[in-house]
Design an enzyme around this catalytic site. Structure first.
Site, PDB file in Angstrom:
ATOM      1  N   HIS A 206      40.386  32.308  34.779  1.00  0.00           N
ATOM      2  CA  HIS A 206      41.082  32.997  33.691  1.00  0.00           C
ATOM      3  C   HIS A 206      40.832  34.511  33.765  1.00  0.00           C
ATOM      4  CE1 HIS A 206      42.806  33.118  29.515  1.00  0.00           C
ATOM      5  NE2 HIS A 206      42.093  34.234  29.479  1.00  0.00           N
ATOM      6  N   GLU A 207      39.567  34.873  33.774  1.00  0.00           N
ATOM      7  CA  GLU A 207      39.241  36.314  33.820  1.00  0.00           C
ATOM      8  C   GLU A 207      39.644  36.897  35.173  1.00  0.00           C
ATOM      9  OE1 GLU A 207      38.536  37.604  30.967  1.00  0.00           O
ATOM     10  OE2 GLU A 207      38.220  35.639  30.044  1.00  0.00           O
TER      11      GLU A 207
ATOM     12  N   HIS B  49      43.175  37.965  34.855  1.00  0.00           N
ATOM     13  CA  HIS B  49      43.232  39.277  34.181  1.00  0.00           C
ATOM     14  C   HIS B  49      42.851  40.382  35.180  1.00  0.00           C
ATOM     15  CE1 HIS B  49      43.942  38.170  30.029  1.00  0.00           C
ATOM     16  NE2 HIS B  49      42.860  37.430  29.912  1.00  0.00           N
TER      17      HIS B  49
ATOM     18  N   GLU C 206      47.692  38.129  29.206  1.00  0.00           N
ATOM     19  CA  GLU C 206      47.288  36.735  29.037  1.00  0.00           C
ATOM     20  C   GLU C 206      48.059  35.827  30.008  1.00  0.00           C
ATOM     21  OE1 GLU C 206      44.713  36.100  27.539  1.00  0.00           O
ATOM     22  OE2 GLU C 206      44.729  33.925  27.294  1.00  0.00           O
TER      23      GLU C 206
END
Ligand code: ZN
Length: 499
Positions: free
Chosen positions: A264-265, A268, A294
């Site tokens: 997830h990060e 980003h 997101e």
């Protein structure tokens, strides 16, 4: 002409100076979240306050006004014009809000966050209610300074998602909401039992860490332009495209925490590492919107990281780092174990089917609050009714209900919809990637950097030069639609839950 040339040089120099302030602020914030000794926090807050003030002064200076007027129109240089437009947005916003109000608002946030923490701890909404009431009032005043009084929620929404309106959201959210509720119903009726125990065996943390670093390399994260640390809640700080800091968390008995925190990060981070050279050190070296930010986290976490081809390709690598108990695990078992759907009272624990239902509930409530159509007294009751209607569960206390998120104490009204927009953008972008570069076959062969390269060329390098709705239109050749997300989730869960 020479004057104009000199002015453009001076303008870029000023923007670079502002960017240096921002980089410092980001680094200080990152450090405050990872390494700072507790006694240092007070002093740190002062330094952050001082630098923020300096940055603000520069962004609203007479000099800045001059450059905006000079380069806003009639500029042959498209980049200079885009920079002037972006600077004007920042300038206008700062100028429209009286400094007294700005100060009262900032003070109320730090007060409300403190009260919220205690109220949550004691599960006592009544304690938080007056702070929330005041927060709503000040947010309304801020919104009225910035835009039309009759469109307060739109004004707030556009701070996070430029170009987005309630009218557009209300044209997409109801269809998504009813599809998700139907899908959840089918899943609940299914007899299929998902075995999660296959991934909740002990997996030593240092081995998890080594695996996560390898995963980051596989998706194309540049380790020389970023680092991975540990924190209770994973986050990303993009200091500069050459210095992006991310974190994850580790649980010896739940591998999912670290893997999906990292993916997830990592998503980003790929966006933040991908800005083009020509916009570096300018206010355009930022993501298009919070929803778009997101979308990239979700695309890498879910569409790629929770897919069958991804695990077929990465199972051998997982086993290299895994203890004995994982050696018999198949990619199919792994994939299935990642898709257990179970309505949760807590948004941050929600799965991908129910997550957006948590968001719709918050979106509907905060719209009412901002428009004075729901008194704060009635908030928990409405919250609980909607939880029951959408998720079929009711919180037994305020901590697990209305007090669970810090957002409203922090003044983040209008932010929640960006999470669901992120899901919708991701679904639509992935669909386009399937058509254009056959993303699934690249996942099967673990050529994930080809996916990253496509996203970098088509999206990441653009930074803030395009608003999100324009970006999605140009990327996918059509306007944003909820159907792609509905189709993605329905097909996937139909297959897993066999209905
Ligand atoms: Zn995120």
């Amino acid at each position: 002409m020479t004057n104009r040339k000199e002015a453009s040089k001076a303008f870029l120099k000023l923007l670079q100076e502002q960017n240096f302030y921002k980089q410092n602020l980001q680094l200080l914030q990152w450090d405050s979240h990872t390494n700072i000794p507790s006694k240092g926090l007070q002093q740190r807050a002062e330094v952050i306050g001082y630098l923020s003030e300096k940055l603000h002064q520069s962004q609203t200076s007479e000099q800045m006004k001059y450059y905006i007027d000079t380069f806003m129109e009639g500029s042959e240089d498209e980049l200079l014009q885009a920079l002037a437009v972006e600077c004007k947005t920042i300038y206008d916003k700062a100028k429209k809000i009286p400094s007294q109000l700005q100060k009262a608002y900032a003070m109320q946030i730090s007060k409300a966050e403190g009260v919220w923490a205690i109220a949550k701890e004691q599960s006592d909404y009544a304690l938080f209610k007056p702070s929330l009431q005041r927060m709503i009032q000040l947010t309304q005043e801020m919104a009225d300074c910035l835009g039309d009084k009759n469109q307060r929620y739109d004004t707030l929404l556009q701070q996070w998602e430029p170009g987005m309106t309630t009218e557009k959201l209300d044209g997409m959210f109801p269809a998504l909401r009813s599809s998700l509720i139907d899908l959840l119903g089918e899943i609940k009726r299914s007899k299929r039992v998902i075995d999660e125990t296959v991934i909740t065996q002990s997996f030593p943390i240092d081995q998890q860490q080594a695996f996560c670093l390898q995963l980051l390399s596989n998706i194309g994260f540049d380790h020389e332009a970023g680092r991975l640390d540990t924190s209770a809640h994973p986050f990303t700080f993009g200091i500069h495209p050459d210095d992006v800091r991310i974190t994850t968390r580790y649980d010896e008995y739940d591998l999912r925490q670290s893997i999906f925190g990292v993916l997830h990060e990592g998503g980003h981070a790929l966006y933040e590492q991908g800005f083009a050279k020509e916009i570096m050190n300018t206010p355009l070296a930022e993501v298009s919107s919070m929803g778009m930010h997101e979308s990239q986290a979700l695309l890498w976490e879910s569409w790629i990281g929770r897919s069958k081809p991804f695990w077929s390709a990465n199972m051998p690598m997982l086993k290299k780092y895994a203890p004995q108990s994982f050696q018999q695990l198949t990619a199919e078992q792994m994939y299935t174990s990642l898709h257990h759907v179970n309505p949760s009272l807590i948004r941050v624990d929600a799965d991908e089917v129910t997550y957006s239902l948590h968001i719709m509930l918050r979106y509907e409530i905060e719209k009412l609050l901002l428009n004075d159509e729901l008194p704060v007294d009635e908030l928990p009751e409405v919250w609980n009714e909607k939880m029951e209607a959408y998720l079929g569960i009711t919180p037994l206390n305020d901590r697990e209900g209305v007090l669970q998120d810090i957002h409203w104490a922090s003044g983040y009204f209008g932010y929640f919809p960006t999470y669901t927009l992120g899901f919708m953008y991701a679904a639509q972008i992935f669909k386009t990637m399937e058509h254009e570069i056959n993303a699934t076959s690249l996942m099967e062969t673990n050529q994930l950097t080809d996916i990253k390269d496509w996203l970098t060329t088509r999206m990441y390098k653009i930074g803030k030069r395009k608003e999100p709705l324009q970006l999605i239109q140009d990327l996918t050749n059509e306007a944003l639609r909820p159907e792609y997300l509905i189709e993605y989730l329905t097909n996937k869960y139909k297959d897993i839950y066999q209905f």
